[in-house]
Design an enzyme around this catalytic site. Sequence first.
Site, short mmCIF file in Angstrom:
data_model
loop_
_atom_site.label_atom_id
_atom_site.label_comp_id
_atom_site.label_asym_id
_atom_site.label_seq_id
_atom_site.Cartn_x
_atom_site.Cartn_y
_atom_site.Cartn_z
CE1 TYR A 174 -3.07 -3.00 0.26
CE2 TYR A 174 -3.39 -2.55 2.58
CZ TYR A 174 -3.66 -3.30 1.46
OH TYR A 174 -4.52 -4.37 1.56
CG HIS B 19 -0.97 -8.66 -0.26
ND1 HIS B 19 -0.56 -7.35 -0.13
CD2 HIS B 19 -2.30 -8.59 -0.51
CE1 HIS B 19 -1.60 -6.54 -0.32
NE2 HIS B 19 -2.65 -7.27 -0.55
CB SER C 262 -13.72 -4.84 -0.98
OG SER C 262 -12.50 -4.24 -1.32
N PRO C 263 -15.89 -5.03 2.08
CG PRO C 263 -16.19 -4.48 4.33
CD PRO C 263 -15.14 -4.57 3.26
N GLY D 90 -18.18 -3.37 -1.17
CA GLY D 90 -18.09 -3.41 -2.63
C GLY D 90 -17.31 -2.26 -3.21
NE ARG D 91 -12.52 -4.07 -5.38
CZ ARG D 91 -11.29 -4.32 -4.88
NH1 ARG D 91 -10.56 -3.33 -4.44
NH2 ARG D 91 -10.82 -5.55 -4.84
CG PHE E 221 -21.74 -0.79 -6.23
CD1 PHE E 221 -22.12 -0.02 -7.32
CD2 PHE E 221 -22.57 -1.83 -5.83
CE1 PHE E 221 -23.31 -0.28 -7.99
CE2 PHE E 221 -23.76 -2.10 -6.49
CZ PHE E 221 -24.13 -1.33 -7.57
CB ALA F 185 -21.39 2.94 0.89
#
Length: 314
Positions: free
Chosen positions: A37, A105, A184-185, A187-188, A190, A192
């Site tokens: 990251y 990873h 990503s719970p 959906g990145r 989406f 939200a």
Amino acid sequence: MNLSHGYGNLVAEAEALRALNEAFEMGYRHFDTATLYGATANERVVGKALAGKRHEILLASKCGMAMDPELGKKVIDGRPETIRRQCEASLERLRTDHLDLYYLHRLDRQVPIEESVGALGRLVEEGKVRAIGLSEVSATTLRRARVEHPIAAVQSEYSLWTRNPEIALIDACREADTAMVAFSPLGRGFLAGAVTETSQLTENDVRRGMPRFSAENLPHNLRQLEKLRAIAREQEVTTGQLALAWLIAQGDDVIPIPGTRSIAHMRENLAAEELCLDTATLQRLSELLTPDQVAGVRYSEALQAEIDTEEFGE
């Protein structure tokens, strides 16, 4: 990840430090970073923000995938010597003498998983790592890995619109008392409602290359999202809270790690823990955004080639 990598323009260090400290103050205790990251920048900022709080948090990082400064690109490398070198560098950047959870990873297809996990196991023996994790691996790889050393957690994308772990991985995790850590719970963003047009994504946003967010597929997916919005209105919560509450309800061994740059969204996400959904509502949610209802696969061909996770239709 959101602070330093993948989602458009980077967050300034002062703002990132404030966000991490606010997260701690409101109750977050599980912090997840990686060598990759921000080409190690995220570990540095996490280390700086949480240095005085180390004994109060669960600190996780990842190895085996990093930006090569000479090549100027991402490299997957699961060789034992690389894992050790990256771990020692991560400990220095994170200002700690151990990691509570250290993930491979990505599976390096040139290195047997047993060799990579063996190297991680030696770090456990030395006290540099408390527990081992894997990321984006299949049930078959997990079963091979755990013969070499117990695997405490597997991190995989899991949400209302990404059900891949349900193919086989969750069962394999439960066989071995391995936690499923869901990245990503939302959906990145989406789920939200954060992405309404492809054009709003900057050119350096990783979602630009993800088929679900393309100009061709996003309109269809947004129509499917309306069904989630309707249930959210009934429950008087946000769609993001509803998506997180559904995931939490999948089992005590399913641990969502929502990432955000927004302190307000951190508070909103944390409140989802208090949301108890009845069986009927959970069933309605489970029937939304299933693989046959979502347009586009989750990764581009290049990113798909990097992972080992089961896919629908295989």
